[in-house]
Design a protein around this motif. Sequence first.
Motif, PDB file in Angstrom:
ATOM      1  N   PHE B  89      -6.873  -3.642  -5.084  1.00 25.52           N
ATOM      2  CA  PHE B  89      -8.096  -2.838  -5.058  1.00 25.52           C
ATOM      3  C   PHE B  89      -8.666  -2.790  -6.475  1.00 25.52           C
ATOM      4  CE2 PHE B  89      -5.266  -0.696  -1.796  1.00 25.52           C
ATOM      5  CZ  PHE B  89      -5.705  -1.520  -0.778  1.00 25.52           C
ATOM      6  N   LEU B 100      -1.540   4.381  -3.646  1.00 22.36           N
ATOM      7  CA  LEU B 100      -2.576   4.765  -2.675  1.00 22.36           C
ATOM      8  C   LEU B 100      -2.042   5.031  -1.257  1.00 22.36           C
ATOM      9  CD1 LEU B 100      -5.693   5.075  -2.064  1.00 22.36           C
ATOM     10  CD2 LEU B 100      -5.614   2.721  -1.316  1.00 22.36           C
ATOM     11  N   ALA B 101      -1.408   4.022  -0.682  1.00 19.85           N
ATOM     12  CA  ALA B 101      -0.982   4.165   0.715  1.00 19.85           C
ATOM     13  C   ALA B 101       0.122   5.223   0.878  1.00 19.85           C
ATOM     14  CB  ALA B 101      -0.558   2.817   1.286  1.00 19.85           C
ATOM     15  N   LYS B 104      -1.614   8.560   0.790  1.00 19.55           N
ATOM     16  CA  LYS B 104      -2.440   8.824   1.971  1.00 19.55           C
ATOM     17  C   LYS B 104      -1.570   9.100   3.191  1.00 19.55           C
ATOM     18  CE  LYS B 104      -6.469   8.358   0.192  1.00 19.55           C
ATOM     19  NZ  LYS B 104      -7.190   9.607  -0.023  1.00 19.55           N
ATOM     20  N   LEU B 105      -0.433   8.432   3.254  1.00 17.44           N
ATOM     21  CA  LEU B 105       0.420   8.593   4.426  1.00 17.44           C
ATOM     22  C   LEU B 105       1.484   9.660   4.198  1.00 17.44           C
ATOM     23  CD1 LEU B 105       0.649   4.808   5.304  1.00 17.44           C
ATOM     24  CD2 LEU B 105      -0.817   6.532   6.329  1.00 17.44           C
ATOM     25  N   ARG B 149       3.144  -3.266  -4.419  1.00 17.22           N
ATOM     26  CA  ARG B 149       2.350  -2.398  -3.551  1.00 17.22           C
ATOM     27  C   ARG B 149       2.871  -2.449  -2.106  1.00 17.22           C
ATOM     28  NH1 ARG B 149      -3.985  -3.665  -2.761  1.00 17.22           N
ATOM     29  NH2 ARG B 149      -3.106  -5.463  -1.656  1.00 17.22           N
ATOM     30  N   MET B 153       5.712   0.787   0.547  1.00 15.04           N
ATOM     31  CA  MET B 153       5.749   1.326   1.913  1.00 15.04           C
ATOM     32  C   MET B 153       7.163   1.257   2.494  1.00 15.04           C
ATOM     33  SD  MET B 153       2.820   2.405   2.432  1.00 15.04           S
ATOM     34  CE  MET B 153       3.070   2.819   4.154  1.00 15.04           C
TER      35      MET B 153
END
Lengths: 216, 240
Positions: B89, B100-101, B104-105, B149, B153
């Motif tokens: 990004f 980021l993810a 957000k999660l 990145r 997760m």
Amino acid sequence: MRFDWSYSIKVIPTLMTGLKYTILISILGILLGFVLGMLTGLARSGKKGILNTIASVYVGIIRGTPLMVQALYIYFAIPMILNINIPVLVAGVLTIGLNSGAYMSECVRGAIESIDIGQREAGTCLGLSKVQVMVSIIIPQAFKIMLPSLGNQFVISVKDTSLLTTIGVAELTRQATQAVSKSFRTVEIYTSLAVVYLLLITTLSFILKKLEGRLK
Amino acid sequence: MIKVTGLSKSFGELEVLKDINVDIEEGEVVCVIGPSGSGKSTFLRCINQLEKANAGEIYYDGVPITDKKYDLRKLHREIGMVFQRFNLFPHKTVLQNIMLAPLKLKMGSREEIKEQALELLDKVGLKSKANEYPRNLSGGQQQRVAIARALAMKPRVLLFDEPTSALDPELVGEVLKVMKQLADEGMTMIVVTHEMGFAREVSDKVIFMEGGYVVEEGNPNDMFANPKNERTKEFLSRVL
């Protein structure tokens, strides 16, 4: 003819009254237009469906008719159809809002569609929802791209408020034409009018440029 | 862990995948090789449903993910992806890209997520670049950030879509090194690649695709030494 500066100066307080309305209608109209433009732009950049169709019809109608006809329709025709009363200022704001919204919609759609598909895919592959991808990844990038054309539309909308004189909004141009009809100092008063618009638009352009610079 | 049966995919008239059947076990490193246009990337993109197949099933832990009702966000949280063009990004710093993810999660507190992100950056050797923007990084560095990145997760599977094809030759090594490290740690990986050295050295299984078909699959030593199929032989003789 002899150009008499004193008339140019004397009309200024009257013009200032009009300027207040011009600025008020511009700000509210552009805000409304921005919200409409964002929503319909997003709808149009998305999948084909009912929202996309509604947004496309809206943009089609606005872009296919002159602003002055839209103003007349909103102020005179719609109240008769719906049997309601729309105050002239509200009609002015609605006209500028609906009109600029359709053009901003195109800026928004263009900017969103210009963002590389890989950005959306990367967000999706990280488990983000469509809304999260849009809000955190696509819109921030698209906003920078759309800012110059949005700014351009802001300037156009401020100028377009002068057409609202046809429905009797007491804005800048209306104040000037009325002053002319009283004093017949056409050249002096319209010169003042042009200068006030020029200063207003120049200031707006300056602010927009600063804002753009800061976002880059 | 991942089972693909009878998978077919067309773009309009063009049939890019034809009756693909593949099994991938947990912890396996699978390299997909083959000429350009053979359907390798499309195959990979079908696994995480970036492309929808026209026919066939894909099962993940026995559950058909090709089913319309399957929650794809759950799949994407568990199957990460690394792209050929990195797809970082650009408006976020390296650290923000990674955080980021998970933020957000809501995978943890901000502090925990930041700490984990810095650990991952350390792992890919880029801790010092945490506050840089992607545009100030080389391609190899960007791709390593993209891997970090995806790892943020905590995925069970990582898909790599030609991760080194967009890199200058001298930058390929640093990315392959990180990938090899992941493989050694037991990560399940499916790698579409033109790096035959990597495929031979790191993978447990090699799949050779051509013209939308899986032409041959097997362990890398056998396939590189004695390819059974004529077309595999021909392809390998050209690239090795």
